[in-house]
Motif scaffolding. Sequence first.
Motif, short mmCIF file in Angstrom:
data_model
loop_
_atom_site.label_atom_id
_atom_site.label_comp_id
_atom_site.label_asym_id
_atom_site.label_seq_id
_atom_site.Cartn_x
_atom_site.Cartn_y
_atom_site.Cartn_z
N LEU A 251 0.97 -1.39 -0.01
CA LEU A 251 0.12 -0.05 -0.05
C LEU A 251 0.86 1.37 -0.44
CD1 LEU A 251 -2.49 1.73 0.19
CD2 LEU A 251 -2.22 1.12 2.66
N ASN A 255 1.32 3.63 -3.19
CA ASN A 255 0.93 5.41 -2.79
C ASN A 255 1.74 6.25 -3.33
OD1 ASN A 255 -2.06 5.12 -1.90
ND2 ASN A 255 -1.15 5.19 -0.22
N ILE A 256 3.74 5.93 -3.31
CA ILE A 256 4.60 6.72 -3.74
C ILE A 256 3.92 6.90 -5.08
CG2 ILE A 256 7.07 6.11 -4.09
CD1 ILE A 256 7.09 5.35 -1.12
N ASN A 258 2.09 6.09 -7.06
CA ASN A 258 0.69 7.58 -7.70
C ASN A 258 1.27 8.24 -7.24
OD1 ASN A 258 -1.33 4.96 -7.53
ND2 ASN A 258 -1.92 5.19 -5.84
N THR A 259 1.97 9.28 -6.59
CA THR A 259 2.64 10.44 -6.03
C THR A 259 4.37 10.57 -7.57
OG1 THR A 259 1.98 10.09 -3.80
CG2 THR A 259 3.57 11.42 -5.00
N LEU A 260 4.48 9.36 -7.25
CA LEU A 260 6.37 9.59 -8.67
C LEU A 260 6.25 8.66 -9.67
CD1 LEU A 260 8.48 9.93 -5.38
CD2 LEU A 260 7.51 11.67 -6.74
N PHE A 289 -3.29 -1.13 -5.41
CA PHE A 289 -3.73 -0.30 -4.79
C PHE A 289 -3.30 0.84 -5.80
CE2 PHE A 289 -3.38 -2.48 -0.61
CZ PHE A 289 -4.87 -2.53 -0.23
N ALA A 290 -2.05 0.57 -7.02
CA ALA A 290 -1.64 1.63 -7.64
C ALA A 290 -3.04 2.28 -8.92
CB ALA A 290 -0.14 0.85 -7.95
#
Lengths: 324, 324
Positions: A251, A255-256, A258-260, A289-290
Motif C-alpha cells: 500500500l 501510494n509512492i 501514485n505520487t511519483l 492499490f496503484a
Amino acid sequence: MQDKWIVGVDLGGTTTKLAFLTTSGEILQKWEIPTDNSDEGRNITCNIAKAINEKLASLGENKNRLIGIGMGAPGPVDYENGVILNVVNLGWKENYPLKEQLEVTTALPAAIENDANCAALGEMWKGAGGGAKDLVCVTLGTGVGGGVIIGGNIVQGSNGAAGEIGHITAIPNGGAPCNCGKTGCLETVASATGIVRLATKEILKGDLKGELAAKQAANGKITAKDVFDSARNGDQMAVKVLDEVTFHLGLVLANIGNTLNPQKIVIGGGVSKAGDILLNSVKQQFNQFAFSSVKKSTELALATLGNDAGVIGAAWLIKNKLNL
Amino acid sequence: MQDKWIVGVDLGGTTTKLAFLTTSGEILQKWEIPTDNSDEGRNITCNIAKAINEKLASLGENKNRLIGIGMGAPGPVDYENGVILNVVNLGWKENYPLKEQLEVTTALPAAIENDANCAALGEMWKGAGGGAKDLVCVTLGTGVGGGVIIGGNIVQGSNGAAGEIGHITAIPNGGAPCNCGKTGCLETVASATGIVRLATKEILKGDLKGELAAKQAANGKITAKDVFDSARNGDQMAVKVLDEVTFHLGLVLANIGNTLNPQKIVIGGGVSKAGDILLNSVKQQFNQFAFSSVKKSTELALATLGNDAGVIGAAWLIKNKLNL
C-alpha cells in the motif's frame, strides 16, 4: 580519467566499509575498519584517511591515483553544506562539518550523503536501477530507510527529511509506537524488528500452531528470516504475518507510485534477502492499490548490490559532483 | 524582453481561458472562449489562434508582441513530445500532437502540460509557493488532481502519471468505488463529489439532526459548500463529515511530506475556498502523521491564485522553456 580511482565509504555505527572504484563504478578493492566513536568521534575521519593510505601502500599505489572521496553516513545530512545534522551514536555533536573534515584529513575533494540515499544511488548506478533516473529505494533492515531519486538526483527535501519512507504512517489508528515518537509507521511493520513483533504477537495469541510457533518454543525467539522460511514452507501463521507485512508495504509503495510514478521501486536491506516470496507478495498488494498507468509503468524490483550499495552510491556522489 | 508578452491557455472541457502575461507573470489581459469539441477536436487550436489574433487587434497590438504560448490541458500529457495521450471529452484521438498543432496555428513556440501540473506551477511562480522550488499542489475540485514540483520542475513520472494524488488509496479496505476503477481513492472522500457523498451517507443514517440535514430536506440536495458552512456554524453532522475528510486528506498529505519533505504543500481547487476551517483541520491531522522534522519544515497553505493558476502556470511553462 580512466586510470583514476574514486573512494567510496559507508560509515556505520560499528564498522566502516571502504572501497576503491573505477570512475565507471567497478569495485577494485573493498575492505572494512572498525568505527571508533570515542572522543566525540574525532578519530573517524583520521582513521579513514589512514586506512586509505595504508591500502594504497599495500597495493604499491601513489596517492595521486585517487581523485575524490564520497561517503554515506547514518542520520540526516545537509548535502549542500556537507554537514551531519545529528548523529548521536557516532559521538559527533550537532552540525558536524563532516565533508570539510574528510577533505582536510584525506586531501581529496569529498561529498557526503545520508546512507540510505547512498544505497539508492548505488542501486540506480550499478544495481537494480538498470539506467532508471527516477527511482525510489526502500531499505528494510533493523529500521526502514528510503531514498527518492528524481532525474538522477536525490530529493533532499526542505529539511533533509525527504525519503523518510520508514516513517510513512501505515496504520493511522492503533498502530504500534515507533522510535520516532509517532505510531503506526511503516517501520513498525516492515522492518526486521517489526516483522518479529507481528509474529510474536501472533504466537502469543496462540490461535495457530505450526512451524513458526515451534521455532519460537525451541529457541525462545524468532527472526524475520524464520518468518519467511516458514512462510515458504506454507506455515499458516507465517503466511498470515507475511500477508500483513506486505499489505502495508504494498500500500505504501503503491501510494509512492501514485505520487511519483518512478520507473523503479527497489526493495533492499537485510529483509529483502527473503527474495521472491517477499517481492511477489508486495507486487500483488501494489497492483491492487496503484493507479492503472502506474501499475503498468512503475516496476518493483529487489536490490541487487547487497552490502556494496552504500560504497558504490558514495562513489557515485563524488563522481557526479566532479562531473567525471 | 520586458516589452514582450507570453500567452497562457487553460483548456477546459467547456471553456478555454486565455491570458496575455508579462515575462514576470503579471496578467495583462484575460478572457475566455467556448471550447469547441466537435469534429474530433480539430477546431480547438484554430479557435485559440483566432482568439489571440482578435484580442491583439482589439488592443491595437501586433503579433510580434508575443514570444510564446503555454497551455494546460486535462488528461495525461507527454511533456517532452508535446503529445496529449488520451482526452476523450475533447474529441481528440490518442496521442494527439497538441504542441505541434498549437505551433502551426499560432506560429509561436509552444509548450503543453497537464492542467493540474500547470496550476501547481502557477502557484509556485506567483501564488502560495512564495519562492519554494519543492512544492506539491493538490487540487480539490469535482475530482482531486495534483502536481509535484522538485527543483522548480514538474515531476512527470515514467508514464506521465506522477502527481496522481487523487488516486492515492486513502481507504484500503471497504472504500467507495472511484472513477479510475480502484476503490478508496483520496478523490472518493476529498473531492467536492466525495464530500457530498460522505455527507449524504450521514444524512441517510439519520442519527444526527441539525442544519445540514435540514438543508438536504429543504433543497433535496446539498453541496460541499453547505458542509463547510454548517461546520462553521458548529453543526454536529457537518463537523463529523469535515473531520472524516480532513483525517484522510491530512494523512495522505503527511505521507507525501514524509516522502518528499517539500517546502510547501498547497491546497487548491474549488473546495479550498472553504478557507481556514479546512486548512486548520487538515493541519491538525497532518501534524499527527508527519515525521517530526517534516512537521517543522513542510508548510501547508491554501492556493491564492484561484482560477488564474492555470493560465499563469501555462505561461511559466513557455517562459521556462525559452529561458526568458
